[in-house]
Design a protein around this motif. Structure first.
Motif, PDB file in Angstrom:
ATOM      1  N   VAL A  60      41.216  32.178 137.467  1.00 57.09           N
ATOM      2  CA  VAL A  60      40.270  31.057 137.348  1.00 57.09           C
ATOM      3  C   VAL A  60      40.307  30.552 135.907  1.00 57.09           C
ATOM      4  O   VAL A  60      40.080  31.320 134.979  1.00 57.09           O
ATOM      5  N   PRO A  61      40.609  29.293 135.705  1.00 57.04           N
ATOM      6  CA  PRO A  61      40.708  28.784 134.325  1.00 57.04           C
ATOM      7  C   PRO A  61      39.358  28.807 133.614  1.00 57.04           C
ATOM      8  O   PRO A  61      38.312  28.835 134.262  1.00 57.04           O
ATOM      9  N   LEU A  62      39.429  28.768 132.294  1.00 57.16           N
ATOM     10  CA  LEU A  62      38.199  28.728 131.494  1.00 57.16           C
ATOM     11  C   LEU A  62      37.545  27.353 131.637  1.00 57.16           C
ATOM     12  O   LEU A  62      38.196  26.391 132.021  1.00 57.16           O
ATOM     13  N   HIS A  63      36.262  27.310 131.303  1.00 55.10           N
ATOM     14  CA  HIS A  63      35.554  26.024 131.369  1.00 55.10           C
ATOM     15  C   HIS A  63      36.083  25.083 130.294  1.00 55.10           C
ATOM     16  O   HIS A  63      36.320  25.498 129.159  1.00 55.10           O
ATOM     17  N   HIS A  64      36.264  23.868 130.659  1.00 59.10           N
ATOM     18  CA  HIS A  64      36.746  22.891 129.687  1.00 59.10           C
ATOM     19  C   HIS A  64      35.914  21.623 129.827  1.00 59.10           C
ATOM     20  O   HIS A  64      35.936  20.984 130.872  1.00 59.10           O
ATOM     21  N   GLN A  65      35.172  21.306 128.797  1.00 56.47           N
ATOM     22  CA  GLN A  65      34.312  20.115 128.850  1.00 56.47           C
ATOM     23  C   GLN A  65      35.113  18.907 128.405  1.00 56.47           C
ATOM     24  O   GLN A  65      35.742  18.940 127.348  1.00 56.47           O
ATOM     25  N   GLU A  66      35.088  17.887 129.193  1.00 59.61           N
ATOM     26  CA  GLU A  66      35.906  16.715 128.857  1.00 59.61           C
ATOM     27  C   GLU A  66      35.241  15.849 127.798  1.00 59.61           C
ATOM     28  O   GLU A  66      35.895  15.327 126.913  1.00 59.61           O
ATOM     29  N   GLU A  67      33.937  15.679 127.895  1.00 66.09           N
ATOM     30  CA  GLU A  67      33.271  14.809 126.938  1.00 66.09           C
ATOM     31  C   GLU A  67      32.588  15.637 125.843  1.00 66.09           C
ATOM     32  O   GLU A  67      32.370  16.837 126.008  1.00 66.09           O
TER      33      GLU A  67
END
Lengths: 891, 153
Positions: free
Chosen positions: B138-145
């Protein structure tokens, strides 16, 4: 046999030594600070002090250390009064032994006086309580602006509409007289009388009458030299000591400071600091003769305050404007401390650079790339781990041979490599930048930020790429620290650049601006593999500034929000302009707002496992929590900053708003602490947000993330926003003054809650204990698709307190905030707690993750191995040579 | 003087009265004997299973040095049983009986042993058969904004 006994004894001794070395708090240190002194009283080896924050305490004269800080209010040198905020009861103590009286009060004690007959007079708000005869309490109609003595008679000064009135407190409270005034006056002690001054009037307040003073002289007063009944006036060109009639006693230069002689009132001591020299002039008021001496002192700062400690030894306590405090006598400096640390704006860290950096470890690289628990790379990881361990061992052996007998050097290098020993920088409100070693407490750098007045306040501190700054010849890739100071008075924003390598602070920009609302570090992409960091600042009129100057900042969506007098507003930064996107009118009073995003935080894990299933945390950094008060109700809102929607709200009643309230938002968890009046206990209210999806099959996992053709879900908050909000309330038996969260480098190990208790202790609370996923009963079966945990203990309202988790051990500190810095070891972090005291320690909630236990002793291990080898060899030889064996072979 | 020269040749003539090839021996009795022997070899693996199961049960589900050694030993035993199948039946090769069925029984016994050991490994949690074992996928959380709250300091 003897050899074996010696070996065993050696091993036991080594183990005992190891345990002895594992003392609690070996990496800790603390500093207790007295700050800016207002008043001191010297008795033998102790200095009783009161500082500008009205804190009282005792300084050890020989060392300058704060020996004791009084939490009570001193009435005079012997009598004091304590106040318990929870019980709202005051206790009066005579010489610290006897409780003379107890009384219930509301609010805190403002003043304590001792009457003519030795009675206690306690003043809180507009109420006066006296222990005279049968005790009396009286409430006055106007604000009390001063309480003190005129010729030993306790008095209070009341501010009325256009006058100030003096009331004496004897058998009862009686008005003595009133004089005309404005409403913003100050009162100073002056001999046995008082002096009142405001912008229009000045009086000497005596017992039954007031004497009007020359207003022009009083306006110029720089310092009241009370006992000698003179002032120091500071005119444009000159500085003079004058009496009430304006007669000049002595003329000084602008940079000289006067100390009065409290005992004989015969001398003035005049101090002057210039070019690393302190000049002390003694002026005899009778003969008008002066005597001077010079002491070498390494400072360029001006004297802020000075006190005479011992007339015979010619001892002085001097505080400079940067709050460096020194005790000097005719032989030189006795001690020197940096008291500006009492008011810290920000703390940041710098890792030491080791000359001999170890090689890149392919094992850890693989872990980083493929994940720590990926079974597909198990064999590869095992092989690379073994190979790397061999290489590490080779290096350690080489290094060990090179540094035989230099154990301290080895330990230091090891600690620097792992970031357990770093440089900590304190930026204080006094404009000083102080750098200490976290291990050895030695002051490494001291810098002063100049070119600003006292109204300048630190707005932000960020790190940016040094190659963008042209003011220094920096060719290395070290990040540069940029400090932004704003003056409300002058409406100017000053930018300073800090070059730590060369120890320089330089002002690089100054521009007019309104109050700065937002500051954010921003990464500008400059082509493949290239980027640089800038800082964006936005003021309340939505003007946008960048440092270093940069025009296009629209590569990434930027959402901003603020509390505008109870109205929450959301904006989007678009085409260098702020665009309103939502507004929420909060009906209740907003207490605290906390974002789930923290600057410098790495991308967190979304998935966690419990037993054998995988559950998904719902992390969205655009969420923020708002805490409001409505009567005795504490309301929590979780709002999404992108949409302006309230995604969750809940309420707790019976909250006491006179007690500390905290709000922490970390990843998917919100923690609120408050005092519950009905439970008579502080409570921790936890809210957790999870995604509805729970994975129980590994085939599904493989299908989702290896074999699926659809894109992998990275943001669970985006994919079918189906959230579960869980909440739970726990009772915490200790008081909570401040709540925070520990931090590690990659957020892989456990993050504990860190609590500053109301008694000034630092407690680490296991985060699992306050989880919302604890099931109600131990025997309750857990469904396959339930978020409840089989691994956590069942729910219990009152949290157990493990006193071994008290990080401050038996000590109590006056601490308010803390700063946490991660180390290169995932398990450990550096923790610095500060307030009036500074306390430093290392924390490792998951210590065994990548560290050996404290009682692991390399020496014992090596000694044991060597002894066993020797014992085996020697014993085998002994056996071979023994008579019985020989006889056996012969037979 | 005399000397004996031993010729190490493979295809030496049989001694007088001895016939090596079973093909020539058509007796039903002998065939029965061989089949019995083959069945004995094939079923040999089943005899161990109860012993393995009992030992593994007794070790418990705690991870310690004894558990590791015992499980490792049984795992190795199961794998080597399967790997040495041809070797086990080598004495019965080319004796005029079909070994396919016996080998199948032998293989199933070996696989059963392996299965028991793997089940033990699963119980201890050493087999990645739970979704939790694949959590790193499961990939790490990545916030786009970028989201900026009011005033950092």
């Amino acid at each position: 046999m003897l050899l074996l006994i010696v070996s065993v004894a050696g091993i036991i001794f080594n183990n005992v030594l190891a345990l002895h070395q594992q003392q609690a708090g070996v990496h800790d240190w603390n500093k207790r600070l007295f700050g800016e002194l207002k008043y001191i009283q010297v008795q033998d080896q102790t200095i009783f002090y009161q500082n500008t924050d009205n804190q009282n305490g005792i300084i050890e004269k020989s060392t300058g250390q704060v020996k004791q800080r009084n939490t009570y209010t001193m009435c005079d040198s012997y009598n004091y009064v304590t106040y318990e905020p929870n019980q709202q009861i005051i206790q009066l103590f005579n010489e610290g032994y006897q409780v003379l009286a107890e009384k219930e009060i509301i609010g805190k004690i403002d003043h304590c006086l001792i009457g003519l007959n030795g009675e206690f007079i306690i003043i809180y708000g507009q109420t006066i309580f006296s222990t005279f005869n049968n005790k009396f309490t009286e409430k006055v109609d106007h604000q009390i602006i001063y309480a003190g003595y005129i010729f030993d008679v306790p008095v209070v000064v009341l501010q009325k509409q256009n006058e100030v009135c003096i009331y004496s407190i004897k058998e009862s409270i009686s008005q003595n007289y009133c004089v005309e005034s404005l409403s913003n006056g100050n009162i100073h002690e002056f001999g046995n009388t008082l002096i009142y001054q405001d912008n229009k009037f000045a009086y000497q307040l005596k017992e039954n009458s007031a004497k009007s003073l020359d207003f022009e002289i009083i306006k110029k007063v720089d310092q009241f030299v009370g006992f000698s009944q003179t002032f120091v006036i500071n005119d444009k060109s000159k500085k003079q000591i004058v009496n009430l009639d304006g007669q000049v006693e002595y003329e000084l230069s602008q940079d000289e400071f006067v100390i009065q002689n409290l005992e004989s009132q015969k001398y003035y001591y005049i101090l002057k600091q210039k070019n690393n020299e302190l000049k002390i002039v003694t002026f005899d008021r009778d003969t008008k003769q002066t005597h001077s001496e010079i002491i070498e002192l390494q400072t360029n700062s001006l004297i802020l305050n000075a006190f005479l400690i011992d007339q015979n030894k010619r001892q002085f306590l001097i505080q400079y404007q940067d709050l460096q405090t020194v005790l000097i006598d005719n032989k030189g400096i006795k001690w020197s401390t940096e008291q500006s640390l009492i008011s810290i704006d920000t703390v940041f860290y710098e890792k030491y650079e080791n000359q001999e950096q170890t090689h890149k470890n392919s094992y850890y690289e693989s872990l980083e790339k493929h994940g720590t628990n990926n079974p597909l790379f198990l064999v590869q990881n095992v092989i690379s781990r073994v190979l790397n361990e061999i290489r590490d061992l080779q290096e350690v052996v080489t290094h060990f041979i090179d540094n035989v007998g230099k154990e301290k050097v080895q330990t230091r290098e090891m600690e620097q490599t792992y970031g357990l020993k770093q440089k900590v920088y304190f930026l204080t409100t006094y404009g000083t930048l102080l750098c200490y070693d976290t291990q050895e407490q030695s002051l490494l750098i001291k810098l002063q930020i100049n070119n600003q007045d006292k109204s300048f306040k630190l707005v932000a501190h960020h790190q940016i790429d040094s190659n963008l700054i042209t003011h220094f010849d920096n060719n290395d890739a070290q990040p540069t620290h940029v400090l932004f100071y704003y003056s409300k008075e002058k409406q100017r924003l000053n930018t300073f650049v800090l070059d730590l390598q060369h120890g320089i602070i330089q002002q690089v920009a100054s521009q007019s601006s309104k109050n700065i609302i937002w500051t954010l570090p921003y990464r500008v992409e400059g082509g493949p593999g290239q980027h640089h960091n800038i800082v964006i600042l936005i003021d309340e009129e939505n003007n946008i500034f960048t440092y270093p100057k940069h025009d296009a900042i629209n590569t990434k969506e930027i959402i901003l929000y603020r509390n505008d007098n109870g109205v929450l507003k959301g904006y989007k930064l678009f085409n260098n302009q702020l665009v309103d996107i939502w507004t929420i009118n909060m009906k209740d009073e907003i207490l605290i707002i906390r974002s789930s995003y923290h600057v410098g935080e790495e991308n967190p894990r979304v998935a966690i496992w419990d037993d054998r299933k995988v559950i998904y945390k719902l992390i969205d950094h655009s969420n923020f929590a708002v805490l409001t008060s409505d009567g005795d109700k504490l309301k929590l809102f979780i709002i999404n900053a992108k949409t302006g929607k309230i995604i969750y709200q809940s309420v707790q009643s019976e909250a006491d708003f006179n007690q500390p309230i905290n709000l922490v938002f970390d990843e998917h968890q919100v923690f609120v602490t408050y005092y519950n009046k009905s439970q008579m206990m502080f409570e921790i209210w936890t809210i957790e947000i999870y995604h509805a999806k729970i994975e129980v099959s590994f085939i599904k996992m493989l299908e989702n993330y290896y074999f699926t053709k659809t894109p992998i879900i990275t943001n669970y908050y985006k994919s079918d926003f189906e959230a579960f909000f869980l909440q739970q309330v726990y009772g915490y038996p200790l008081g909570i003054k401040y709540l925070g969260m520990s931090r590690t480098q990659k957020s892989l190990t456990k993050k504990n809650l860190l609590i500053i208790t109301t008694t000034g202790q630092l407690h680490s609370l296991d985060r699992n204990l306050v989880s919302t996923r604890r099931r109600e009963k131990a025997d309750q079966p857990i469904l396959e698709y339930s978020l409840q945990s089989a691994e956590l203990p069942p729910y219990q309202y009152q949290l157990p307190i493990n006193f071994l988790n008290t990080l401050s051990y038996h000590q109590t500190f006056d601490i308010e905030k803390f700063s946490i810095e991660s180390t290169n070891l995932e398990s450990s972090a550096l923790l610095l707690v500060y307030g009036s005291d500074i306390f430093f320690t290392r924390i490792a909630p998951d210590k065994t993750y990548d560290m050996l236990l404290d009682n692991f002793n390399y020496n014992a291990l090596i000694a044991t191995t060597v002894l066993i080898v020797i014992a085996t060899k020697v014993l085998s030889r002994l056996v071979k040579s023994s008579k019985q064996v020989k006889q056996f072979y012969l037979n | 003087m005399w000397e004996i020269k031993i010729k190490r040749e493979k295809n030496l003539p049989d001694p007088v009265g001895y016939k090596k090839a079973y093909d020539d021996c058509q007796g039903q009795e002998l065939r029965d004997d061989l089949e019995k022997k083959a069945m004995g070899i094939a079923k040999g693996g089943f005899g161990n299973i109860f012993m393995i199961m009992f030992t593994l049960y007794m070790t418990g589900n705690m991870m310690n040095i004894f558990t590791i050694v015992i499980i490792g030993q049984f795992l190795w035993q199961a794998i080597s049983t399967i790997a040495k199948m041809d070797q086990a039946f080598s004495s019965l090769e080319n004796r005029g009986i079909s070994l396919f069925l016996y080998k199948l029984i032998y293989l199933s016994a070996g696989l059963l042993q392996l299965g028991v050991v793997l089940y033990k490994l699963y119980n201890i949690g050493l087999l990645p058969l739970n979704s939790a074992d694949w959590i790193d996928l499961v990939p790490l959380h990545h916030q786009e904004e970028i989201v900026v709250p009011y005033s950092y300091n």
